[in-house]
Write a protein that holds these residues in place. Structure first.
Motif, mmCIF file in Angstrom:
data_model
loop_
_atom_site.group_PDB
_atom_site.id
_atom_site.type_symbol
_atom_site.label_atom_id
_atom_site.label_comp_id
_atom_site.label_asym_id
_atom_site.label_seq_id
_atom_site.Cartn_x
_atom_site.Cartn_y
_atom_site.Cartn_z
ATOM 1 N N THR A 1 0.813 -1.206 0.000
ATOM 2 C CA THR A 1 0.000 0.000 0.000
ATOM 3 C C THR A 1 0.850 1.260 0.000
ATOM 4 O O THR A 1 0.548 2.219 -0.709
ATOM 5 N N ALA A 2 1.924 1.274 0.775
ATOM 6 C CA ALA A 2 2.740 2.488 0.889
ATOM 7 C C ALA A 2 3.260 2.948 -0.463
ATOM 8 O O ALA A 2 3.158 4.128 -0.795
ATOM 9 N N VAL A 3 3.815 2.047 -1.274
ATOM 10 C CA VAL A 3 4.346 2.467 -2.576
ATOM 11 C C VAL A 3 3.242 2.713 -3.594
ATOM 12 O O VAL A 3 3.411 3.512 -4.503
ATOM 13 N N HIS A 4 2.121 2.029 -3.434
ATOM 14 C CA HIS A 4 0.995 2.280 -4.340
ATOM 15 C C HIS A 4 0.386 3.655 -4.101
ATOM 16 O O HIS A 4 -0.056 4.322 -5.026
ATOM 17 N N GLU A 5 0.362 4.069 -2.856
ATOM 18 C CA GLU A 5 -0.297 5.324 -2.487
ATOM 19 C C GLU A 5 0.658 6.510 -2.380
ATOM 20 O O GLU A 5 0.207 7.638 -2.219
ATOM 21 N N ASN A 6 1.966 6.273 -2.440
ATOM 22 C CA ASN A 6 2.926 7.340 -2.185
ATOM 23 C C ASN A 6 4.052 7.305 -3.220
ATOM 24 O O ASN A 6 5.092 6.693 -2.995
ATOM 25 N N PRO A 7 3.889 7.988 -4.353
ATOM 26 C CA PRO A 7 4.931 7.979 -5.382
ATOM 27 C C PRO A 7 6.248 8.586 -4.920
ATOM 28 O O PRO A 7 7.292 8.329 -5.513
ATOM 29 N N VAL A 8 6.231 9.376 -3.863
ATOM 30 C CA VAL A 8 7.485 9.914 -3.327
ATOM 31 C C VAL A 8 8.383 8.760 -2.883
ATOM 32 O O VAL A 8 9.599 8.794 -3.089
ATOM 33 N N LEU A 9 7.801 7.726 -2.296
ATOM 34 C CA LEU A 9 8.583 6.549 -1.897
ATOM 35 C C LEU A 9 9.281 5.929 -3.098
ATOM 36 O O LEU A 9 10.442 5.526 -3.003
ATOM 37 N N VAL A 10 8.587 5.850 -4.212
ATOM 38 C CA VAL A 10 9.166 5.264 -5.422
ATOM 39 C C VAL A 10 10.384 6.085 -5.860
ATOM 40 O O VAL A 10 11.434 5.525 -6.185
ATOM 41 N N GLY A 11 10.263 7.405 -5.842
ATOM 42 C CA GLY A 11 11.390 8.258 -6.195
ATOM 43 C C GLY A 11 12.574 8.084 -5.265
ATOM 44 O O GLY A 11 13.732 8.060 -5.701
#
Length: 131
Positions: A84-94
């Motif tokens: 959920t965290a990476v699905h909902e928070n694109p900042v994490l992906v960056g």
């Protein structure tokens, strides 16, 4: 709603670090279940919600990268992330892409992410190791 607010605030600071350091271990680690998180480096210039939101995200990814230890990842071309965290928070992906210096692909949602990630990693590893 929490992720959307955090992401919005964190995106403001995505390009720069603030001097804050957030250790977001809320429930310890595998090695030390009794450890707790902390926030350090606070001053009057950097104590802003946008900095805290970004640094919490950065701290989460930093902890994951530290778990890798001295593992040789030179042959790894991509990072697969799920949950959920990476699905909902694109900042994490960056942040993942920056810390691991590789493209990050967000995969599935619904309980099969780990199996999918393992399969993709195995396929890529086998295809590169046979060359």
């Amino acid at each position: 709603r929490v992720y959307s607010v955090m992401n919005e605030m964190a995106q403001e600071k995505q390009r720069e670090r603030s001097g804050l350091t957030v250790d977001g271990r809320f429930m310890g680690t595998r090695k030390d279940p009794s450890s707790h998180g902390s926030i350090s480096g606070i001053n009057v210039e950097n104590l802003q919600l946008s900095n805290l939101a970004f640094e919490f995200s950065f701290g989460i990814v930093r902890e994951l990268s530290e778990m890798m230890g001295n593992v040789d990842v030179s042959h790894i071309q991509h990072v697969y992330a799920s949950g959920t965290a990476v699905h909902e928070n694109p900042v994490l992906v960056g942040i993942i892409e920056k810390l691991f210096d590789r493209p990050c692909h967000v995969i599935g949602i619904g309980g099969h992410e780990a199996a999918l990630g393992a399969a993709k990693t195995a396929i890529r590893f086998l295809s590169t190791s046979q060359n």
